[in-house]
Design a protein around this motif. Structure first.
Motif, PDB file in Angstrom:
ATOM      1  N   UNK A 363       0.858  -1.186   0.000  1.00  0.00           N
ATOM      2  CA  UNK A 363       0.000   0.000   0.000  1.00  0.00           C
ATOM      3  C   UNK A 363       0.897   1.240   0.000  1.00  0.00           C
ATOM      4  N   UNK A 364       0.371   2.425  -0.319  1.00  0.00           N
ATOM      5  CA  UNK A 364       1.222   3.618  -0.412  1.00  0.00           C
ATOM      6  C   UNK A 364       1.862   4.044   0.906  1.00  0.00           C
ATOM      7  N   UNK A 365       1.257   3.692   2.039  1.00  0.00           N
ATOM      8  CA  UNK A 365       1.796   4.033   3.366  1.00  0.00           C
ATOM      9  C   UNK A 365       1.909   5.543   3.566  1.00  0.00           C
ATOM     10  N   UNK A 366       0.759   6.221   3.416  1.00  0.00           N
ATOM     11  CA  UNK A 366       0.705   7.652   3.701  1.00  0.00           C
ATOM     12  C   UNK A 366       0.694   7.862   5.208  1.00  0.00           C
ATOM     13  N   UNK A 367       1.351   8.940   5.657  1.00  0.00           N
ATOM     14  CA  UNK A 367       1.328   9.301   7.073  1.00  0.00           C
ATOM     15  C   UNK A 367       1.774  10.751   7.201  1.00  0.00           C
ATOM     16  N   UNK A 368       1.735  11.274   8.412  1.00  0.00           N
ATOM     17  CA  UNK A 368       2.042  12.689   8.619  1.00  0.00           C
ATOM     18  C   UNK A 368       3.490  13.011   8.268  1.00  0.00           C
ATOM     19  N   UNK A 369       4.413  12.071   8.485  1.00  0.00           N
ATOM     20  CA  UNK A 369       5.819  12.332   8.186  1.00  0.00           C
ATOM     21  C   UNK A 369       6.155  12.030   6.727  1.00  0.00           C
ATOM     22  N   UNK A 370       5.220  11.401   6.022  1.00  0.00           N
ATOM     23  CA  UNK A 370       5.420  11.113   4.594  1.00  0.00           C
ATOM     24  C   UNK A 370       4.096  11.330   3.867  1.00  0.00           C
ATOM     25  N   UNK A 371       3.702  12.604   3.646  1.00  0.00           N
ATOM     26  CA  UNK A 371       2.381  12.895   3.060  1.00  0.00           C
ATOM     27  C   UNK A 371       2.196  12.338   1.657  1.00  0.00           C
ATOM     28  N   UNK A 372       3.294  12.098   0.919  1.00  0.00           N
ATOM     29  CA  UNK A 372       3.182  11.481  -0.410  1.00  0.00           C
ATOM     30  C   UNK A 372       3.208   9.969  -0.322  1.00  0.00           C
ATOM     31  N   UNK A 373       3.559   9.459   0.847  1.00  0.00           N
ATOM     32  CA  UNK A 373       3.611   8.029   1.054  1.00  0.00           C
ATOM     33  C   UNK A 373       5.040   7.507   1.098  1.00  0.00           C
ATOM     34  N   UNK A 374       5.253   6.464   1.898  1.00  0.00           N
ATOM     35  CA  UNK A 374       6.556   5.797   1.916  1.00  0.00           C
ATOM     36  C   UNK A 374       6.792   5.032   0.620  1.00  0.00           C
ATOM     37  N   UNK A 375       5.688   4.636  -0.027  1.00  0.00           N
ATOM     38  CA  UNK A 375       5.760   3.951  -1.319  1.00  0.00           C
ATOM     39  C   UNK A 375       4.759   4.601  -2.260  1.00  0.00           C
ATOM     40  N   UNK A 376       5.039   5.815  -2.754  1.00  0.00           N
ATOM     41  CA  UNK A 376       4.046   6.591  -3.511  1.00  0.00           C
ATOM     42  C   UNK A 376       3.661   5.995  -4.850  1.00  0.00           C
ATOM     43  N   UNK A 377       4.444   5.052  -5.369  1.00  0.00           N
ATOM     44  CA  UNK A 377       4.168   4.514  -6.703  1.00  0.00           C
ATOM     45  C   UNK A 377       3.340   3.242  -6.694  1.00  0.00           C
ATOM     46  N   UNK A 378       2.913   2.792  -5.523  1.00  0.00           N
ATOM     47  CA  UNK A 378       2.047   1.616  -5.476  1.00  0.00           C
ATOM     48  C   UNK A 378       0.631   2.045  -5.135  1.00  0.00           C
ATOM     49  N   UNK A 379      -0.304   1.110  -5.230  1.00  0.00           N
ATOM     50  CA  UNK A 379      -1.721   1.393  -4.979  1.00  0.00           C
ATOM     51  C   UNK A 379      -2.280   0.350  -4.027  1.00  0.00           C
ATOM     52  N   UNK A 380      -3.542   0.507  -3.669  1.00  0.00           N
ATOM     53  CA  UNK A 380      -4.153  -0.408  -2.706  1.00  0.00           C
ATOM     54  C   UNK A 380      -4.363  -1.799  -3.280  1.00  0.00           C
ATOM     55  N   UNK A 381      -4.630  -1.891  -4.581  1.00  0.00           N
ATOM     56  CA  UNK A 381      -4.990  -3.201  -5.142  1.00  0.00           C
ATOM     57  C   UNK A 381      -4.517  -3.375  -6.580  1.00  0.00           C
ATOM     58  N   UNK A 382      -3.272  -3.004  -6.853  1.00  0.00           N
ATOM     59  CA  UNK A 382      -2.764  -3.157  -8.217  1.00  0.00           C
ATOM     60  C   UNK A 382      -1.981  -4.456  -8.404  1.00  0.00           C
ATOM     61  N   UNK A 383      -2.036  -5.342  -7.415  1.00  0.00           N
ATOM     62  CA  UNK A 383      -1.421  -6.654  -7.557  1.00  0.00           C
ATOM     63  C   UNK A 383       0.087  -6.676  -7.450  1.00  0.00           C
ATOM     64  N   UNK A 384       0.685  -5.603  -6.912  1.00  0.00           N
ATOM     65  CA  UNK A 384       2.143  -5.556  -6.808  1.00  0.00           C
ATOM     66  C   UNK A 384       2.556  -4.898  -5.500  1.00  0.00           C
ATOM     67  N   UNK A 385       3.830  -5.083  -5.165  1.00  0.00           N
ATOM     68  CA  UNK A 385       4.423  -4.453  -3.989  1.00  0.00           C
ATOM     69  C   UNK A 385       5.591  -3.578  -4.432  1.00  0.00           C
ATOM     70  N   UNK A 386       5.900  -2.593  -3.623  1.00  0.00           N
ATOM     71  CA  UNK A 386       7.081  -1.772  -3.844  1.00  0.00           C
ATOM     72  C   UNK A 386       8.212  -2.320  -2.978  1.00  0.00           C
TER      73      UNK A 386
END
Length: 495
Positions: A363-386
């Protein structure tokens, strides 16, 4: 229970009738036991009794099954002395209002490892007017290490009974779920991940599958709703796009359901848990440090652990194997249908070396310290991991990489950072010491022969290779960004 301060002491004199029950029933004249509450309090089983300084007074302190009671120790005075009766009035805390405990120490520059013991600090939840809650502390001062250790262990034991890691898992294993439309979790990432893990385990059990070794897991039978109430709320933030309680609640009320990818974490073919994201190396060590300072507030212990992990920054010698993501329609259809074997054309790749941090995120792993996400190029259900790897580099360069997460610049634009889109990952540490060095003065991040992993904010210690495999759309979560929500409402009857 309402409280007020009296000369730096916690008192129970406001907002209700004070319990007058003395520490031991045998020491109470029968004439004083005039109410059912007093009789019940006197009959409680006493766990510990000792002397502590509370505020400015030396007190006789009694810990029973439901309350902590104390009374100032005063010289004997004539019976009926009203001033004496007032000074000796008993005060108490109900154990259900205590949420944490720590040993209180005084630190000095010359003391490197542990400071001078002063006693025990209790962290208390106070009820105020208009349904408001407030935290406070109560210091039990005693300089005896042995005396404080006995009391500290007893308080920890009591708190562990009230709420413990795995509590949600235990409840969902026993709870009858038929007739429910979904499950709602109010909490942080650890609680949310634990409930998701429990729902998936329950689904495997109901399907007659062996839960220790799962090749093709079945989908969770009930949707899970997440109302963020933790310090980071990565899962809820990634799901809704914002860490907003009202938004999360309305998604549940409206029945918006989003299918989400889930990973299995296994070692030696045995399932460890289901999860959404993991970090090994710096991320795991930071969490292991933070777990040892749970008496701090969440933000304080997180910042403290990050600074301390950076001060002791070290790389792990690892071999990382991964299966790159294949986006072709036929391969994805086969995997969506649960084919247990990799296609003959699937080619595993392997890299090895010294790595400061390894992140695997579905999952993108959005949080307050990483508003764009720890893994901004992945999605909730695109069948892949970053798969994000930070190779060994200098401390200043690694800190620059970490700081980029809070900004708008590309956090991966460093020569020592590599990113891959994958379906499976195997992380194999090439030493068996778990980061433990007996020559170091103190090792606080891992048990001997174990390596710390951060899995959805929970600490997982593993001694050998960890295999992470993605399973597309394995669980339904209430929520999702408005672009991802289906036009029609989806209920649990669809699954």
């Amino acid at each position: 229970m309402p409280w007020r301060r009296r000369r730096n002491r916690v008192s129970a004199l406001e907002g209700g009738r004070e319990e007058e029950a003395p520490p031991e029933a045998a020491a109470v004249p029968s004439a004083l036991l005039t109410s059912p509450q007093q009789t019940e309090a006197a009959a409680e089983r006493i766990l510990l009794r000792g002397i502590f300084e509370i505020g400015r007074d030396s007190c006789d302190v009694v810990l029973s099954e439901r309350a902590l009671r104390w009374r100032p120790i005063q010289p004997e005075r004539p019976a009926g002395d009203s001033k004496y009766d007032l000074l000796c009035k008993e005060e108490f805390i109900e154990l259900k209002d205590i949420f944490s405990v720590k040993l209180k120490r005084r630190w000095s520059v010359k003391q490197q490892r542990s400071g001078t013991l002063l006693g025990i600090t209790l962290f208390i939840c106070l009820k105020k007017e208009q349904n408001k809650l407030k935290n406070s502390t109560l210091d039990l001062i005693n300089l005896s290490e042995d005396h404080c250790d006995i009391w500290f262990r007893q308080f920890k034991k009591i708190l562990a009974v009230m709420e413990y890691e795995g509590h949600a898992l235990s409840l969902l294993k026993e709870c009858e779920l038929q007739g429910f439309d979904g499950v709602v979790c109010v909490g942080g990432d650890g609680s949310a991940s634990e409930v998701a893990h429990a729902l998936l385990l329950r689904a495997q059990k109901n399907a007659g599958m062996e839960t220790d070794r799962i090749l093709i897991p079945v989908r969770a039978q009930l949707p899970l709703g997440l109302i963020p109430a933790g310090s980071t709320n990565v899962l809820a933030h990634s799901l809704h796009g914002v860490p907003h309680v009202i938004t999360a609640t309305l998604h549940i009320i409206m029945g918006h359901v989003q299918l989400v990818d889930v990973c299995t974490f296994s070692t030696a073919g045995k399932l460890l848990r289901f999860g959404f994201s993991a970090m090994f190396g710096f991320g795991g060590r930071t969490l292991a440090l933070a777990e040892k300072y749970r008496w701090m507030s969440p933000n304080q212990r997180r910042d403290f652990a990050v600074v301390k992990a950076l001060a002791k920054l070290k790389a792990e010698d690892c071999e990382i194997s991964f299966l790159p993501f294949n986006s072709s329609d036929d391969v994805q259809e086969r995997r969506a249908q649960g084919s247990p074997k990799s296609d003959c054309n699937d080619q595993w790749q392997m890299i090895q070396g010294q790595f400061l941090n390894v992140s695997i995120m579905a999952i993108p792993c959005l949080c307050s310290v990483a508003p764009r996400g720890l893994a901004p190029n992945t999605r909730l259900n695109n069948g892949s991991m970053a798969l994000i790897i930070a190779r060994n580099t200098s401390r200043p360069e690694f800190i620059k990489h970490l700081k980029r997460y809070a900004g708008v610049k590309n956090q991966f634009n460093f020569p020592f950072v590599e990113t891959y889109t994958v379906e499976e990952v195997k992380v194999h540490p090439r030493n068996n010491t778990g980061g433990y060095n007996p020559e170091e003065e103190e090792d606080e991040t891992a048990s001997e022969n174990c390596f710390p992993w951060n899995v959805d904010g929970d600490l997982m210690e593993v001694a050998s290779e960890v295999h992470i495999k993605l399973h597309p759309r394995l669980i339904s979560l209430y929520g999702g960004s408005m672009e991802e929500i289906n036009d029609s409402k989806v209920t649990s009857n669809c699954f």
